[in-house]
Each structure stands twice: as C-alpha cells, then as structure tokens.
Design a protein around this motif. Structure first.
Motif, mmCIF file in Angstrom:
data_model
loop_
_atom_site.group_PDB
_atom_site.id
_atom_site.type_symbol
_atom_site.label_atom_id
_atom_site.label_comp_id
_atom_site.label_asym_id
_atom_site.label_seq_id
_atom_site.Cartn_x
_atom_site.Cartn_y
_atom_site.Cartn_z
ATOM 1 N N TYR A 163 -7.981 -12.195 -19.344
ATOM 2 C CA TYR A 163 -7.994 -12.756 -20.697
ATOM 3 C C TYR A 163 -9.344 -12.581 -21.389
ATOM 4 N N HIS A 164 -9.277 -12.485 -22.705
ATOM 5 C CA HIS A 164 -10.449 -12.493 -23.583
ATOM 6 C C HIS A 164 -10.646 -13.932 -24.059
ATOM 7 N N CYS A 165 -11.840 -14.450 -23.868
ATOM 8 C CA CYS A 165 -12.161 -15.835 -24.227
ATOM 9 C C CYS A 165 -13.460 -15.876 -25.036
ATOM 10 N N ASP A 170 -19.595 -16.505 -28.213
ATOM 11 C CA ASP A 170 -19.920 -15.459 -27.242
ATOM 12 C C ASP A 170 -18.646 -15.066 -26.499
ATOM 13 N N ASN A 171 -18.338 -13.786 -26.493
ATOM 14 C CA ASN A 171 -17.107 -13.282 -25.880
ATOM 15 C C ASN A 171 -17.286 -13.062 -24.378
ATOM 16 N N PHE A 172 -16.265 -13.430 -23.600
ATOM 17 C CA PHE A 172 -16.301 -13.172 -22.171
ATOM 18 C C PHE A 172 -14.881 -13.002 -21.648
ATOM 19 N N LEU A 173 -14.752 -12.430 -20.443
ATOM 20 C CA LEU A 173 -13.450 -12.229 -19.820
ATOM 21 C C LEU A 173 -13.255 -13.223 -18.685
ATOM 22 N N ASN A 178 -6.647 -20.740 -19.002
ATOM 23 C CA ASN A 178 -7.288 -21.818 -19.761
ATOM 24 C C ASN A 178 -8.727 -21.483 -20.150
ATOM 25 N N CYS A 179 -9.130 -20.248 -19.868
ATOM 26 C CA CYS A 179 -10.460 -19.762 -20.244
ATOM 27 C C CYS A 179 -11.582 -20.671 -19.741
#
Length: 238
Positions: A163-165, A170-173, A178-179
């Motif tokens: 998932y992309h969160c 700030d973007n993270f995987l 539920n990120c």
C-alpha cells in the motif's frame, strides 16, 4: 482500424462520464478515507488514483484538452468512466490574450482492468527532493527516478498487498492495510513478505534521508548510505 475505433469509443465514453461528473463535483479532500477499504476476504484495501488533466488554448479548447488528457490517463490505467469522478475544476490560468491553461482533477477508484500480470514500481522524485514510489501515474512536478522492480496485479501464492500511505505529507509504503495508523492512499499491487524460492526478486527497503527523515524506498540493503527503516519485503524482478 477496428482497434483504433474501439480506443476512440472508450476514450469518448470516459470523457463523457467525467464531464457528467462535473455537475456533482465537490472539492477533493487532502487524502482518501481509510474507511473506504472493504471488509471483504483478507481485508484488501482499494485502489484509489488521483489524476490531473491539463490543456491550453482559448478557454473552451483548453477545457476540452484537459478533459481529453484526463480521459487518456484513466484509460491507460484501465479505469472505466464509471470508476472516475471529477473532484476539482476546470480551473483556468490566464496566460496571455485569449490563451489559458486549464486544469481538471479526478479520482478513479476500484479495480482497473489489467492486461499484464505485473506493473512497474517506480520511485519518483519531486521538485523539492521528496519521493513517491508507485505503479500509478506520475503526479505533476515529479519525474521517474528509477524502477524498484515489479508488483503483481493480482494475488500470487506467497504474496500480500502493498500500500501507498502518507504521514505528515510524507509518502511511504507499507504491507499494512491500516497504514500503521497513518493515512491510506491506495493499493499498489502484491509483493512477497519473505524471499521467494525459485523466483527472481530484489529486497524492498524502507529508508529515510535528511534531518526530517523523509521516507523513500530502495533495493539497496544499506539504503544507499542513508538511514534504514527496515525491510518491507521482496519485489518480483522476472
């Protein structure tokens, strides 16, 4: 000839659906609500993709070009017109004389049609050095920095969703639907949580750079000399 005709029909249908959505358009929120994730088997989160259409010329031509740009992006990703809704625009920027730039934003959600078993997970870099890793579109102002490998477009034995969160913009995987308590953006595909046997693969690392510990992903176990946030899993390399 028939293939071109079908593509044109598909694009026209998608553009019409986006145009119809304009009448009910509402401003887009900063991020999609995690509650949109279905409670179905395995609790797999949804695909949500944000698109921006751009066009230029006299206002009517600029708007039509922006809609066409939007429709083409959606069709290339496999989304039908019914899966997309306009969330903002058209917004016009006067350039000179009778010339304007037009921008329209839309959100496409649900499972897109796919014709390939994998999609490339690209690492993007923005104008201020921030990173996004995604299989979807390149947002305005970003460019592809390189490929991190491939994600499956459907579940395979031994794989889990990736998932992309977002946290504080700030973007993270993450492999967590539920990120990890942060903001959900989209499902990207399926990857391996452990190294698969007999399959070409590369490590997918969570890394951090700079004083602000900005997240980025890497295949290098030393995070390219930056700070490691641990290994997320393994991506398919063919």
């Amino acid at each position: 000839m028939h293939r071109t005709s079908r593509l044109r029909t598909s694009l026209l249908s998608l553009a019409a659906a986006l145009a119809a959505a304009m009448t009910a358009a509402a401003p887009a929120s900063a991020a999609p609500a995690p509650a949109a994730a279905p409670a179905s088997a395995a609790n797999v989160g949804p695909v949500v993709v944000y698109l921006t259409g751009m066009g230029g010329g006299p206002q009517n031509i600029a708007e039509a070009a922006a809609r066409d740009h939007l429709a083409r992006q959606a069709a290339e990703l496999g989304f039908a017109g019914s899966q997309c809704r306009v969330t903002e625009g058209p917004i016009f920027q006067h350039v000179t004389g009778n010339y304007y730039n037009a921008m329209i934003k839309a959100t496409c959600s649900g499972d897109p049609a796919v014709s390939t078993p994998t999609r490339t997970l690209n690492r993007l870099i923005g104008p201020n050095g921030e990173h996004i890793s995604t299989v979807w579109n390149v947002p305005p102002g970003y460019r592809v920095e390189g490929s991190l490998g491939q994600l499956y477009t459907s579940p395979r034995e031994g794989t889990v969703p990736l998932y992309h969160c977002v946290v504080r913009k700030d973007n993270f995987l993450s492999g967590d639907v539920n990120c990890e308590g942060q903001t959900y953006v989209s499902r990207l595909g399926w990857f391996y949580p452990g190294q698969p046997a007999g399959v070409g693969s590369a490590p997918l690392m969570r890394c951090m750079v700079g004083k602000q510990r900005e997240f980025f992903e890497s295949n290098a176990t030393n995070c390219e000399g930056q700070t490691s946030g641990g290994q997320l899993g393994w991506v398919f390399t063919g």
